[in-house]
Design an enzyme around this catalytic site. Structure first.
Site, PDB file in Angstrom:
ATOM      1  CG  ASN A  36      -0.396  -0.044   2.537  1.00 28.99           C
ATOM      2  OD1 ASN A  36       0.558  -0.778   2.786  1.00 28.99           O
ATOM      3  ND2 ASN A  36      -0.965   0.717   3.461  1.00 28.99           N
ATOM      4  CD  GLU A  38      -1.139   5.251   5.013  1.00 32.94           C
ATOM      5  OE1 GLU A  38      -1.804   4.415   5.633  1.00 32.94           O
ATOM      6  OE2 GLU A  38      -0.485   6.158   5.579  1.00 32.94           O
ATOM      7  CB  CYS A  47      -5.418  -1.261  -1.802  1.00 30.91           C
ATOM      8  SG  CYS A  47      -6.778  -0.345  -1.053  1.00 30.91           S
ATOM      9  CD  GLU A  49      -5.471  -5.676  -0.926  1.00 30.40           C
ATOM     10  OE1 GLU A  49      -6.105  -6.087   0.054  1.00 30.40           O
ATOM     11  OE2 GLU A  49      -5.026  -4.491  -1.001  1.00 30.40           O
ATOM     12  CB  CYS A  78     -11.201  -2.248   0.134  1.00 25.68           C
ATOM     13  SG  CYS A  78     -10.405  -1.724  -1.413  1.00 25.68           S
ATOM     14  CB  CYS A  81      -8.811  -4.574  -3.656  1.00 27.48           C
ATOM     15  SG  CYS A  81      -7.672  -3.213  -3.316  1.00 27.48           S
TER      16      CYS A  81
END
Length: 128
Positions: A36, A38, A47, A49, A78, A81
């Site tokens: 990930n 940010e 993310c 993924e 999530c 994803c």
């Protein structure tokens, strides 16, 4: 799972400290990882993924088989994803502990039972 756990070490999460790593298995047996990333504007965060999947796609892989995700407490991907996984054929999601141990293997259809599909998109276009 080990690749996902190692990818987690590369996460850029200075705001949440919620570090996640992912590894996706392509149909040809190759593995691509992601962490990930940010941003101070949380909505711009990507993310792990999706980083892994986009890396595989950028390398020319379009058929993906499984994805392992390693994060705090065996997190689950999530919705965004999950939808991206469906787009590229991921069928199994392996939830791993922060140490890379398997917690569960879950069918993507269980996580995303009513994915938005190309068929649904064509149907929507036909109604326009």
């Amino acid at each position: 799972m080990r690749a996902a756990q190692l990818a987690r070490d590369a996460a850029y999460a200075p705001y949440s400290r919620f570090r996640v790593g992912a590894a996706v298995l392509a149909a040809d047996g190759s593995i691509y990882t992601g962490a990930n990333v940010e941003n101070v504007s949380y909505g711009l965060t990507v993310c792990a993924e999706r980083v892994a999947i986009h890396t595989a796609v950028a390398a020319g892989r379009r058929r993906l088989v499984a994805l392992a995700v390693s994060g705090p407490s065996g997190i689950s991907p999530c919705g965004a994803c999950r939808q991206v996984m469906d787009e590229f054929g991921v069928r199994t999601v392996i939830l791993a502990s922060p140490r890379g141990r398997p917690i569960a293997a879950v069918a993507l259809r269980t996580l995303l039972p009513r994915a938005f599909t190309r068929r649904a998109l064509r149907a929507a276009h036909a109604r326009l």
